[in-house]
Write an enzyme that holds these catalytic residues in place. Structure first.
Site, mmCIF file in Angstrom:
data_model
loop_
_atom_site.group_PDB
_atom_site.id
_atom_site.type_symbol
_atom_site.label_atom_id
_atom_site.label_comp_id
_atom_site.label_asym_id
_atom_site.label_seq_id
_atom_site.Cartn_x
_atom_site.Cartn_y
_atom_site.Cartn_z
ATOM 1 N N GLY A 15 0.832 -1.210 0.000
ATOM 2 C CA GLY A 15 0.000 0.000 0.000
ATOM 3 C C GLY A 15 0.856 1.244 0.000
ATOM 4 N NE ARG A 76 -2.261 -4.379 -1.647
ATOM 5 C CZ ARG A 76 -1.828 -3.868 -0.498
ATOM 6 N NH1 ARG A 76 -0.833 -4.421 0.145
ATOM 7 N NH2 ARG A 76 -2.388 -2.790 0.025
ATOM 8 C CG ASP A 107 3.618 -7.464 7.143
ATOM 9 O OD1 ASP A 107 3.060 -6.890 6.196
ATOM 10 O OD2 ASP A 107 2.995 -8.090 8.012
ATOM 11 C CB THR A 130 3.046 -0.062 6.062
ATOM 12 O OG1 THR A 130 1.702 -0.408 6.417
ATOM 13 C CG2 THR A 130 3.968 -0.449 7.195
ATOM 14 C CG ASP A 132 -1.866 -0.789 8.573
ATOM 15 O OD1 ASP A 132 -2.663 0.163 8.574
ATOM 16 O OD2 ASP A 132 -1.991 -1.782 7.832
ATOM 17 C CG ASP A 134 1.555 -3.693 10.434
ATOM 18 O OD1 ASP A 134 2.300 -2.967 9.755
ATOM 19 O OD2 ASP A 134 0.749 -4.483 9.920
ATOM 20 N NE ARG A 176 -7.979 -4.942 5.496
ATOM 21 C CZ ARG A 176 -9.125 -4.390 5.116
ATOM 22 N NH1 ARG A 176 -10.238 -4.658 5.726
ATOM 23 N NH2 ARG A 176 -9.152 -3.531 4.113
ATOM 24 C CD GLU A 227 -9.324 -0.866 7.555
ATOM 25 O OE1 GLU A 227 -9.651 -0.993 6.381
ATOM 26 O OE2 GLU A 227 -8.131 -0.928 7.946
HETATM 27 P P1 ATP Z 1 1.014 -2.891 3.452
HETATM 28 O O1 ATP Z 1 1.387 -3.030 4.907
HETATM 29 O O2 ATP Z 1 0.825 -1.504 3.034
HETATM 30 O O3 ATP Z 1 -0.109 -3.816 3.049
HETATM 31 P P2 ATP Z 1 2.819 -4.857 2.405
HETATM 32 O O4 ATP Z 1 4.214 -4.769 1.893
HETATM 33 O O5 ATP Z 1 2.613 -5.712 3.627
HETATM 34 O O6 ATP Z 1 2.310 -3.372 2.618
HETATM 35 P P3 ATP Z 1 1.519 -6.836 0.754
HETATM 36 O O7 ATP Z 1 0.445 -6.691 -0.262
HETATM 37 O O8 ATP Z 1 1.284 -7.763 1.883
HETATM 38 O O9 ATP Z 1 1.853 -5.350 1.248
HETATM 39 O O10 ATP Z 1 2.864 -7.317 0.029
HETATM 40 C C1 ATP Z 1 3.369 -6.590 -1.087
HETATM 41 C C2 ATP Z 1 3.930 -7.566 -2.071
HETATM 42 O O11 ATP Z 1 4.996 -8.308 -1.461
HETATM 43 C C3 ATP Z 1 2.965 -8.626 -2.585
HETATM 44 O O12 ATP Z 1 2.128 -8.172 -3.593
HETATM 45 C C4 ATP Z 1 3.928 -9.695 -3.069
HETATM 46 O O13 ATP Z 1 4.420 -9.373 -4.359
HETATM 47 C C5 ATP Z 1 5.066 -9.589 -2.063
HETATM 48 N N1 ATP Z 1 4.864 -10.653 -1.056
HETATM 49 C C6 ATP Z 1 3.997 -10.663 -0.041
HETATM 50 N N2 ATP Z 1 4.040 -11.837 0.626
HETATM 51 C C7 ATP Z 1 4.954 -12.598 -0.023
HETATM 52 C C8 ATP Z 1 5.445 -13.933 0.147
HETATM 53 N N3 ATP Z 1 5.011 -14.711 1.128
HETATM 54 N N4 ATP Z 1 6.384 -14.381 -0.719
HETATM 55 C C9 ATP Z 1 6.844 -13.600 -1.708
HETATM 56 N N5 ATP Z 1 6.409 -12.338 -1.942
HETATM 57 C C10 ATP Z 1 5.485 -11.841 -1.105
#
Ligand code: ATP
Length: 328
Positions: A15, A76, A107, A130, A132, A134, A176, A227
């Site tokens: 995000g 994503r 994460d 992020t 959040d 977290d 969330r 949320e």
């Molecule tokens: P936010 O906290 O804003 O949601 P985030 O980095 O946690 O940010 P995610 O959508 O969970 O957002 O992850 C971003 C991208 O990281 C995913 O679209 C994917 O490409 C990659 N990713 C997430 N989990 C995995 C995983 N287990 N293995 C490999 N790539 C991953």
């Protein structure tokens, strides 16, 4: 002997969060300062897999420190979750002569980053971006402070109308799985009740607290709800529950939604982004990898990337007690 880093790639993933542009700027400027080339990949891991990048010089990032969102776009990527996808990303990085990667994200992005490091021994450093908040290993993630300020500003405005009409407002904020925004914006805006994912305080308690507020002479109230709060009811169901049990209140709901993500980053987020961006580049040049840079005790520190994902950044439950006292 470890390979000399000549070109660093940077991307934003997950995000969007305010401060991501300021972090990109810091990474690019630090690269320029240390005479290292920098390439920005578009749409997070999607751009990596497609080899969609742009050369970034110090002047490419003029006038972005104050901008919300991310000039590199974010996405994503399901493909990156597969070994095949990551293999493809690796071959594109090698073709583009990238020696190391800075990943700005949450994460999920770090999980992808640490897998990439392990599978291809490819140097990565993460910057927590992020709203959040977290992530373990940092007291603040990029975008969190800005989101808090946006939430507080909105709740202040809602309070004006709540107190003018003697209304009870439920305000849903983002979070969330983590209640950082609800808890801190709730205390900062003087909310009568705060509902968060980490603690199920129970519907009865909320009702009792609202009744107590009413008895003490308050004619309006604000309840801030994450949320993902643990009561098992969404914000509209919560409002209905209170309407049934306290018909004397005119109950309304406001969902703040995506306004919490966007907007110009706060000064705190800009400074944090600048510090973390520079440190990320310096650590890579120092041949450090598979780590996240973060802020602890107002010092920039690094944490193992896997630990940053698996560790728990806990909310300060003391704030719930403080909130009870100051809303008496
Ligand atoms: P936010 O906290 O804003 O949601 P985030 O980095 O946690 O940010 P995610 O959508 O969970 O957002 O992850 C971003 C991208 O990281 C995913 O679209 C994917 O490409 C990659 N990713 C997430 N989990 C995995 C995983 N287990 N293995 C490999 N790539 C991953």
């Amino acid at each position: 002997m470890q390979k000399k880093i000549k070109t660093i790639g940077v991307l934003t993933s997950g995000g969007d969060a305010a401060g991501m542009n300021a972090a990109i700027r810091a990474v690019v400027r630090a690269c320029a300062y240390y005479n290292v080339a920098c390439k920005g990949f578009y749409r997070g891991f999607e751009g990596l897999i497609e080899g969609d990048f742009v050369n970034l010089s110090a002047r490419s990032v003029n006038n972005i420190i104050q901008k919300g969102g991310t000039i590199l776009k974010t996405a994503r990527s399901d493909a990156f979750k597969t070994k095949e996808g990551r293999k493809q990303a690796y071959s594109k990085l090698i073709a583009a002569k990238i020696d190391a990667l800075v990943i700005i994200g949450g994460d999920g992005s770090f999980t992808g980053g640490t897998l990439f490091f392990k599978e291809f021994d490819f140097p990565v450093v993460g910057i927590p971006g992020t709203i959040d908040n977290d992530i373990f290993g940092t007291t603040h993630t990029l975008g969190y402070d800005t989101a808090l300020n946006t939430a507080i500003d909105a709740i202040d405005k809602i309070r004006d109308t709540a107190s003018s009409h003697n209304r009870l407002f439920f305000v849903e904020v983002m979070g969330r799985d983590a209640g950082f925004i609800a808890l801190n914006a709730g205390v900062g805006a003087g909310a009568e009740e705060i509902l968060i994912p980490e603690e199920n305080l129970g519907l009865e308690r909320m009702l009792e607290s609202l009744k107590r507020s009413k008895r003490s002479g308050k004619s309006s109230s604000i309840v801030v709800v994450s949320e993902g709060d643990k009561t098992g009811k969404n914000v509209y169901e919560l409002a209905d529950y209170v309407k049934e049990n306290m018909p004397e209140y005119d109950v309304r709901v406001t969902v703040l939604g995506h306004i919490q993500r966007g907007g110009s980053p706060s000064c705190f987020d800009r400074v944090l982004a600048s510090r973390l961006g520079v440190k990320a580049v310096e650590l890579l040049l120092d041949n450090k990898s598979n780590i996240m840079v973060g802020l602890l005790d107002n010092k920039v520190v690094s944490t193992n990337l896997e630990k940053a994902v698996k560790g728990k950044h806990s909310i300060n439950k003391e704030l719930l007690r403080i909130s009870d006292i100051i809303t008496t």
